[in-house]
Design a protein around this motif. Sequence first.
Motif, mmCIF file in Angstrom:
data_model
loop_
_atom_site.group_PDB
_atom_site.id
_atom_site.type_symbol
_atom_site.label_atom_id
_atom_site.label_comp_id
_atom_site.label_asym_id
_atom_site.label_seq_id
_atom_site.Cartn_x
_atom_site.Cartn_y
_atom_site.Cartn_z
ATOM 1 N N PRO A 30 0.834 -1.208 0.000
ATOM 2 C CA PRO A 30 0.000 0.000 0.000
ATOM 3 C C PRO A 30 0.868 1.258 0.000
ATOM 4 N N GLU A 31 0.299 2.336 -0.439
ATOM 5 C CA GLU A 31 1.024 3.601 -0.517
ATOM 6 C C GLU A 31 1.655 3.966 0.820
ATOM 7 N N ARG A 32 2.903 4.351 0.778
ATOM 8 C CA ARG A 32 3.712 4.807 1.912
ATOM 9 C C ARG A 32 4.116 3.686 2.863
ATOM 10 N N LEU A 33 3.827 2.437 2.527
ATOM 11 C CA LEU A 33 4.183 1.321 3.416
ATOM 12 C C LEU A 33 5.228 0.397 2.812
ATOM 13 N N GLY A 34 5.829 0.799 1.698
ATOM 14 C CA GLY A 34 6.765 -0.068 1.009
ATOM 15 C C GLY A 34 7.924 -0.526 1.865
ATOM 16 N N GLU A 35 8.484 0.379 2.677
ATOM 17 C CA GLU A 35 9.643 -0.002 3.480
ATOM 18 C C GLU A 35 9.289 -1.019 4.558
ATOM 19 N N PHE A 36 8.044 -1.026 4.990
ATOM 20 C CA PHE A 36 7.646 -2.010 6.003
ATOM 21 C C PHE A 36 7.455 -3.383 5.367
ATOM 22 N N TYR A 37 6.881 -3.404 4.169
ATOM 23 C CA TYR A 37 6.680 -4.664 3.479
ATOM 24 C C TYR A 37 8.003 -5.244 2.987
ATOM 25 N N GLY A 38 8.972 -4.379 2.717
ATOM 26 C CA GLY A 38 10.214 -4.847 2.137
ATOM 27 C C GLY A 38 11.290 -5.214 3.141
ATOM 28 N N GLN A 39 11.012 -5.099 4.435
ATOM 29 C CA GLN A 39 12.061 -5.345 5.419
ATOM 30 C C GLN A 39 12.382 -6.830 5.558
ATOM 31 N N ARG A 40 13.636 -7.087 5.887
ATOM 32 C CA ARG A 40 14.108 -8.444 6.155
ATOM 33 C C ARG A 40 14.453 -8.551 7.631
ATOM 34 N N LEU A 41 13.845 -9.489 8.297
ATOM 35 C CA LEU A 41 14.070 -9.617 9.724
ATOM 36 C C LEU A 41 15.429 -10.243 10.007
ATOM 37 N N ALA A 42 16.055 -9.775 11.081
ATOM 38 C CA ALA A 42 17.314 -10.355 11.548
ATOM 39 C C ALA A 42 16.979 -11.420 12.587
ATOM 40 N N TYR A 50 14.037 -22.748 17.776
ATOM 41 C CA TYR A 50 13.291 -21.552 17.378
ATOM 42 C C TYR A 50 14.233 -20.401 17.036
ATOM 43 N N GLU A 51 13.702 -19.456 16.281
ATOM 44 C CA GLU A 51 14.395 -18.213 15.988
ATOM 45 C C GLU A 51 13.460 -17.051 16.317
ATOM 46 N N CYS A 52 14.046 -15.957 16.795
ATOM 47 C CA CYS A 52 13.245 -14.795 17.194
ATOM 48 C C CYS A 52 13.769 -13.542 16.516
ATOM 49 N N GLY A 53 12.899 -12.557 16.356
ATOM 50 C CA GLY A 53 13.276 -11.299 15.735
ATOM 51 C C GLY A 53 12.247 -10.232 16.010
ATOM 52 N N LYS A 54 12.475 -9.048 15.431
ATOM 53 C CA LYS A 54 11.582 -7.909 15.597
ATOM 54 C C LYS A 54 11.151 -7.399 14.235
ATOM 55 N N LEU A 55 9.868 -7.099 14.116
ATOM 56 C CA LEU A 55 9.303 -6.523 12.904
ATOM 57 C C LEU A 55 8.895 -5.086 13.195
ATOM 58 N N SER A 56 9.399 -4.142 12.425
ATOM 59 C CA SER A 56 9.073 -2.735 12.617
ATOM 60 C C SER A 56 7.756 -2.405 11.918
ATOM 61 N N ASP A 67 5.979 7.736 14.483
ATOM 62 C CA ASP A 67 6.613 6.799 15.406
ATOM 63 C C ASP A 67 6.420 5.357 14.965
ATOM 64 N N ARG A 68 7.376 4.513 15.360
ATOM 65 C CA ARG A 68 7.313 3.096 15.037
ATOM 66 C C ARG A 68 7.445 2.273 16.312
ATOM 67 N N ILE A 69 6.944 1.059 16.253
ATOM 68 C CA ILE A 69 7.140 0.112 17.340
ATOM 69 C C ILE A 69 7.634 -1.202 16.737
ATOM 70 N N GLY A 70 8.201 -2.046 17.580
ATOM 71 C CA GLY A 70 8.682 -3.342 17.128
ATOM 72 C C GLY A 70 7.781 -4.453 17.613
ATOM 73 N N LEU A 71 7.374 -5.331 16.699
ATOM 74 C CA LEU A 71 6.589 -6.505 17.075
ATOM 75 C C LEU A 71 7.522 -7.696 17.268
#
Length: 203
Positions: A30-42, A50-56, A67-71
């Motif tokens: 969606p418009e203005r959300l490209g960077e969120f959809y394109g992120q690669r989790l570490a 198991y593996e764990c990470g954070k999604l912005s 502002d942003r938060i991490g899931l």
Amino acid sequence: MRRLFRFITPALAGLLTLTGVAGHARAAAPERLGEFYGQRLAWSRCGDGYECGKLSVPLDYKHPEGDRIGLSMARLPATGRKIGSIVLNFGGPGASGVDTLLQSKDIVSPAIREHFDVVSFDPRGVGGSAPIHCMKSLDLDSYFTLDPTPDTASEVKRQEKVGQSICKNRAPSGRERNCSPMWARSRSPATWTSCAPLSVTSG
């Protein structure tokens, strides 16, 4: 838990697309959300396979530039040739998907696990995802002494007084907010449900 499998927030949907079946067309963000959809989790190991990470994600999807938060995320990697990911929402309210997945290695069959990563997350405001701490001990004590079914004017007035006090004391920057779905039991919705836990429209 009301539902075992519920699919998910926009940013998580984008993550699922990114890790989906090879060769499939990727849905446009969606418009203005490209960077969120394109992120690669570490991803990092967090025990027992198991593996764990954070999604912005945006705090407010109407204002993704703010502002942003991490899931908090957890995944159980595919045991064989991976062809995609399955993202699970275990329900709630207030349930940690990460904790549930970490205790539920057999939540899907071995046949599915062979080809799919199994992923879950803590919804915003829960667990490791920008958790909300709403009430001080005295506020909580006051809340639990309320009559859950107020049927007199004095009981309703006490509901309103406690609700106003908690919202006022816990609201950032002078804004009211409802910190818990427990407010739904009030008979004064104009007072109790005018607050919002986080300024969000999704996710």
